[in-house]
Design a protein around this motif. Sequence first.
Motif, PDB file in Angstrom:
ATOM      1  N   VAL A  77       0.848  -1.198   0.000  1.00  9.49           N
ATOM      2  CA  VAL A  77       0.000   0.000   0.000  1.00  9.49           C
ATOM      3  C   VAL A  77       0.882   1.247   0.000  1.00  9.49           C
ATOM      4  O   VAL A  77       0.675   2.169  -0.792  1.00  9.49           O
ATOM      5  N   ILE A  78       1.893   1.258   0.856  1.00  8.40           N
ATOM      6  CA  ILE A  78       2.756   2.441   0.986  1.00  8.40           C
ATOM      7  C   ILE A  78       3.680   2.608  -0.220  1.00  8.40           C
ATOM      8  O   ILE A  78       3.701   3.660  -0.863  1.00  8.40           O
ATOM      9  N   PHE A  79       4.442   1.561  -0.543  1.00  6.46           N
ATOM     10  CA  PHE A  79       5.459   1.713  -1.588  1.00  6.46           C
ATOM     11  C   PHE A  79       4.884   1.620  -3.000  1.00  6.46           C
ATOM     12  O   PHE A  79       5.397   2.249  -3.919  1.00  6.46           O
ATOM     13  N   ILE A  86       5.453   8.985  -7.656  1.00  4.44           N
ATOM     14  CA  ILE A  86       6.693   9.377  -8.341  1.00  4.44           C
ATOM     15  C   ILE A  86       6.491   9.379  -9.857  1.00  4.44           C
ATOM     16  O   ILE A  86       6.891  10.323 -10.546  1.00  4.44           O
ATOM     17  N   GLY A  87       5.854   8.328 -10.370  1.00  2.37           N
ATOM     18  CA  GLY A  87       5.587   8.251 -11.808  1.00  2.37           C
ATOM     19  C   GLY A  87       4.678   9.367 -12.289  1.00  2.37           C
ATOM     20  O   GLY A  87       4.907   9.970 -13.342  1.00  2.37           O
ATOM     21  N   ASN A 110       7.879   2.138 -11.254  1.00  2.00           N
ATOM     22  CA  ASN A 110       7.350   0.824 -10.890  1.00  2.00           C
ATOM     23  C   ASN A 110       8.392  -0.273 -11.073  1.00  2.00           C
ATOM     24  O   ASN A 110       8.489  -1.191 -10.266  1.00  2.00           O
ATOM     25  N   MET A 111       9.162  -0.170 -12.116  1.00  2.00           N
ATOM     26  CA  MET A 111      10.191  -1.168 -12.398  1.00  2.00           C
ATOM     27  C   MET A 111      11.254  -1.201 -11.290  1.00  2.00           C
ATOM     28  O   MET A 111      11.764  -2.268 -10.948  1.00  2.00           O
ATOM     29  N   PHE A 116      10.927  -4.909  -5.206  1.00  2.00           N
ATOM     30  CA  PHE A 116      11.246  -4.991  -3.781  1.00  2.00           C
ATOM     31  C   PHE A 116       9.973  -5.231  -2.955  1.00  2.00           C
ATOM     32  O   PHE A 116      10.007  -5.944  -1.947  1.00  2.00           O
ATOM     33  N   VAL A 117       8.874  -4.643  -3.404  1.00  2.00           N
ATOM     34  CA  VAL A 117       7.585  -4.896  -2.757  1.00  2.00           C
ATOM     35  C   VAL A 117       7.232  -6.373  -2.906  1.00  2.00           C
ATOM     36  O   VAL A 117       6.815  -7.027  -1.947  1.00  2.00           O
TER      37      VAL A 117
END
Length: 164
Positions: A77-79, A86-87, A110-111, A116-117
């Motif tokens: 949800v956060i990241f 950011i995008g 997103n890439m 990492f998510v």
Amino acid sequence: MFVNHKSYSFLIAQGALIAAAYVVLTIAFAPFSFKEIQVRISEALTILPVFTSAAVPGLTVGCLLANFISGAPVFDVIFGSSATLIGAIGTRMLRNRKPVLAVIPPIVANMLIIPFVLRYAYEIPLPIPLMMVTIGVGEAISCGIFGLLLYKALFAHRKSIFRE
């Protein structure tokens, strides 16, 4: 300096509509998106900051709500929402460039973030670089191809649909 409250209200409403559209598209097409290979139809909406500043908070809130409603881990949800923010900011900054450049920020954000998510929130054991590729391909399809198709469909009507 006077603030045009009607225009401000319109931007809030427009942002809310974009958020709602993002949520509906994300949830409606969720069965067609897998964790490692994501082609979120809702990501086509990431082209909208080219047309209106209301799309930046609209997309961010929409992503946050879609992830929250779908029961995503808090890390996602956060990241995930941060990647969308950011995008969207990057797309807004490139709004006066060629549309093909404006789709790059959400793809790259997103890439770089979502693998990492996937690793830490969903414990997907694939190598991070491989997930960067799979997420990048999925985003290129949803933001690049579908986003540019949406851009083409909206461009002729942009002045009657969007306000700054």
